[in-house]
Design an enzyme around this catalytic site. Structure first.
Site, PDB file in Angstrom:
ATOM      1  N   HIS A  33      -2.737 -14.074 -33.015  1.00  0.00           N
ATOM      2  CA  HIS A  33      -1.754 -14.727 -32.149  1.00  0.00           C
ATOM      3  C   HIS A  33      -2.147 -16.161 -31.786  1.00  0.00           C
ATOM      4  O   HIS A  33      -1.818 -16.640 -30.700  1.00  0.00           O
ATOM      5  CB  HIS A  33      -1.498 -13.899 -30.882  1.00  0.00           C
ATOM      6  CG  HIS A  33      -0.695 -12.658 -31.158  1.00  0.00           C
ATOM      7  ND1 HIS A  33       0.633 -12.543 -30.874  1.00  0.00           N
ATOM      8  CD2 HIS A  33      -1.043 -11.474 -31.740  1.00  0.00           C
ATOM      9  CE1 HIS A  33       1.073 -11.335 -31.236  1.00  0.00           C
ATOM     10  NE2 HIS A  33       0.081 -10.668 -31.777  1.00  0.00           N
ATOM     11  N   THR A  34      -2.837 -16.813 -32.683  1.00  0.00           N
ATOM     12  CA  THR A  34      -3.177 -18.223 -32.427  1.00  0.00           C
ATOM     13  C   THR A  34      -2.186 -19.166 -33.094  1.00  0.00           C
ATOM     14  O   THR A  34      -2.093 -20.324 -32.706  1.00  0.00           O
ATOM     15  CB  THR A  34      -4.594 -18.570 -32.937  1.00  0.00           C
ATOM     16  OG1 THR A  34      -4.666 -18.237 -34.325  1.00  0.00           O
ATOM     17  CG2 THR A  34      -5.663 -17.822 -32.184  1.00  0.00           C
ATOM     18  N   ASP A  35      -1.435 -18.686 -34.093  1.00  0.00           N
ATOM     19  CA  ASP A  35      -0.605 -19.630 -34.871  1.00  0.00           C
ATOM     20  C   ASP A  35       0.459 -20.316 -34.011  1.00  0.00           C
ATOM     21  O   ASP A  35       0.603 -21.532 -34.051  1.00  0.00           O
ATOM     22  CB  ASP A  35      -0.003 -18.971 -36.139  1.00  0.00           C
ATOM     23  CG  ASP A  35       0.934 -17.793 -35.871  1.00  0.00           C
ATOM     24  OD1 ASP A  35       0.971 -17.297 -34.721  1.00  0.00           O
ATOM     25  OD2 ASP A  35       1.619 -17.365 -36.823  1.00  0.00           O
ATOM     26  N   SER A 126       2.773  -8.459 -43.673  1.00  0.00           N
ATOM     27  CA  SER A 126       3.822  -9.459 -43.916  1.00  0.00           C
ATOM     28  C   SER A 126       4.710  -9.162 -45.115  1.00  0.00           C
ATOM     29  O   SER A 126       4.941 -10.032 -45.957  1.00  0.00           O
ATOM     30  CB  SER A 126       3.205 -10.848 -44.080  1.00  0.00           C
ATOM     31  OG  SER A 126       2.568 -11.207 -42.926  1.00  0.00           O
ATOM     32  N   SER A 127       5.210  -7.945 -45.158  1.00  0.00           N
ATOM     33  CA  SER A 127       6.163  -7.636 -46.230  1.00  0.00           C
ATOM     34  C   SER A 127       7.415  -8.515 -46.083  1.00  0.00           C
ATOM     35  O   SER A 127       7.994  -8.918 -47.088  1.00  0.00           O
ATOM     36  CB  SER A 127       6.542  -6.159 -46.196  1.00  0.00           C
ATOM     37  OG  SER A 127       7.016  -5.802 -44.919  1.00  0.00           O
ATOM     38  N   ASP A 172       2.448 -16.045 -41.524  1.00  0.00           N
ATOM     39  CA  ASP A 172       2.746 -15.119 -42.619  1.00  0.00           C
ATOM     40  C   ASP A 172       3.263 -15.861 -43.851  1.00  0.00           C
ATOM     41  O   ASP A 172       2.759 -15.687 -44.963  1.00  0.00           O
ATOM     42  CB  ASP A 172       3.777 -14.076 -42.157  1.00  0.00           C
ATOM     43  CG  ASP A 172       3.357 -13.395 -40.863  1.00  0.00           C
ATOM     44  OD1 ASP A 172       2.187 -13.556 -40.475  1.00  0.00           O
ATOM     45  OD2 ASP A 172       4.185 -12.711 -40.251  1.00  0.00           O
ATOM     46  N   TYR A 222       6.072  -8.630 -28.835  1.00  0.00           N
ATOM     47  CA  TYR A 222       5.606  -9.878 -29.451  1.00  0.00           C
ATOM     48  C   TYR A 222       6.146 -11.071 -28.663  1.00  0.00           C
ATOM     49  O   TYR A 222       5.399 -11.982 -28.298  1.00  0.00           O
ATOM     50  CB  TYR A 222       6.071  -9.940 -30.917  1.00  0.00           C
ATOM     51  CG  TYR A 222       5.500 -11.120 -31.666  1.00  0.00           C
ATOM     52  CD1 TYR A 222       4.359 -10.993 -32.450  1.00  0.00           C
ATOM     53  CD2 TYR A 222       6.078 -12.384 -31.558  1.00  0.00           C
ATOM     54  CE1 TYR A 222       3.824 -12.078 -33.128  1.00  0.00           C
ATOM     55  CE2 TYR A 222       5.552 -13.473 -32.219  1.00  0.00           C
ATOM     56  CZ  TYR A 222       4.428 -13.319 -33.006  1.00  0.00           C
ATOM     57  OH  TYR A 222       3.903 -14.406 -33.655  1.00  0.00           O
TER      58      TYR A 222
END
Ligand code: GLA
Length: 389
Positions: A33-35, A126-127, A172, A222
């Site tokens: 959760h840094t992006d 990350s489908s 992703d 999220y």
């Protein structure tokens, strides 16, 4: 997979595809959760991937066939009627991508397409991003779309953020495109750039163990985590004016400002600030060839997810706990958004299979759930080509 898809395509549509694209799933190695806090992430693409083949057709109605599915395998949509997603429709990812391309000024004509994928669905690999990028890249070949790879990743993120309403970051799609064979990538999500590549410790592999359980509320959880992070940054900016996002906050600064933050918001910030710091330390350890210390950071990261970010589950916790008792792992953690899905375990490549089997057996004994595992090496990022007739 490539050899199979064009011939299935030809069988179904009576003509060969004109373009073929593949885009891999990804693993978040460290930097949870840094992006979306404009921070650093260590990630890699994997060799599990989605393939998408397509050809142009007249008219405005597109057909997409998922050759992995028995039911609900085929979708049709009219290009004049894709403004809004249809609830639960898997072709939303393609429609969302067409919309993102239109917003960038590209005209997309009708096409028929087929796909296959080996990326496990909704597991944290990350489908969706693999699907978006494979579809986007196949359309790029069909309609001559020229965009930088960064812009392609942003278009994929827009499918989530704008079309589907999920406030996800860029990790992703970015990893699916920029992943490199046999190396982790260190990415900076403020610069939107790969800073460098870093190999895994020699002789090590990542065992991915899927807990096979996922919260129902993943998307809303999220979004609330993201809101907490933004709230923390806003308050910290009042104390440290140079702070734009949590990426700008050092662990010491956060500690000093603790009393200014609500207890929950402080813990969320502690996770993100800690993760940015762990990514930096991880690269140092990897450069020194210190696999043990690198692995220890995975355990630290998981503990912080469990306690501070609260994006773990009892199943994920148990899989990580097993990494401490089953011999062979140097570290383990949840990977990706969390709230279920996969754990990753750093193991010697030669022992990886045996290790994964033992962990899965113990997990089944306790939970009654049969976990799936994958032994992953970093794979190459997405690619596409025109296919001549
Ligand atoms: C999901 C999101 C990413 C990232 C991770 C957590 O995979 O799609 O943007 O935020 O969770 O690091």
């Amino acid at each position: 997979m490539k050899s199979q898809l064009p011939s299935e395509f030809r069988q179904r549509f009576g003509a060969p595809p004109e373009s073929f694209a593949r885009a891999p799933g990804r693993l978040e190695i460290l930097g949870n959760h840094t992006d979306y806090n404009e921070g650093l992430v260590l990630s890699c693409a994997v060799t599990l991937e989605t393939c998408f083949a397509a050809r142009r057709i007249p008219g405005s109605v597109c057909t997409i066939r998922d050759f992995d599915f028995r039911e609900d395998a085929e979708k049709n949509f009219d290009l004049n009627d894709i403004e809004r997603p249809v609830k639960g429709d898997w072709s939303n990812y393609v429609k969302g991508m067409i919309q993102a391309l239109r917003r960038r000024g590209f005209d997309i004509g009708a096409f028929e397409a087929g796909l296959r994928s080996t990326v496990p669905l909704s597991a944290g690999m990350s489908s969706s991003a693999a699907f978006e990028m494979a579809a986007g890249f196949a359309l790029r070949e069909l309609f001559g779309i020229e965009l930088s790879n960064e812009e392609w990743a942003l278009a994929g993120q827009e499918v989530e953020n704008v079309y589907l309403g999920l406030k996800t970051g860029l990790l992703d799609q970015f990893s699916s495109i920029f992943g490199q064979q046999d190396a982790l990538i260190l990415s900076d999500f403020r610069k939107i750039a790969v800073l460098r590549t870093v190999p895994l410790p020699p002789g090590f592999a990542v065992a991915v163990i899927n807990s096979m359980k996922k919260h129902d509320l993943v998307d809303s959880e999220y979004n609330t985590r993201r809101a907490d992070c933004e709230e923390a940054a806003r308050i910290l900016r009042g104390i440290y004016p140079e702070v734009k996002t949590l990426r700008d906050v050092s662990p010491e600064q956060l500690k000093k400002a603790k009393s200014a933050l609500d207890e929950r918001v402080f813990r969320r910030a502690l996770h993100v600030v800690g993760e940015c710091d762990r990514v930096r330390r991880a690269v140092e350890f990897l450069d020194k060839g210190d696999a043990e210390s690198f692995g220890a950071l995975w355990f630290e990261s998981h503990e912080s997810s469990r306690v501070n970010f609260e994006n773990s589950t009892p199943e994920l916790d148990y899989l990580v706990e097993l990494a401490r008792s089953v011999p062979g792992a140097l570290g383990a953690r949840l990977s990706g958004g969390g709230f279920g899905g996969i754990t990753i375990h750093l193991v010697k490549a030669e022992d990886a299979e045996e290790y994964a089997r033992k962990v899965c057996a113990a997990y089944e004994l306790r939970t009654g759930i049969r976990a799936q595992y994958y032994l992953c090496a970093p794979g190459a990022g997405a690619s596409s080509e025109k296919i001549g007739n």
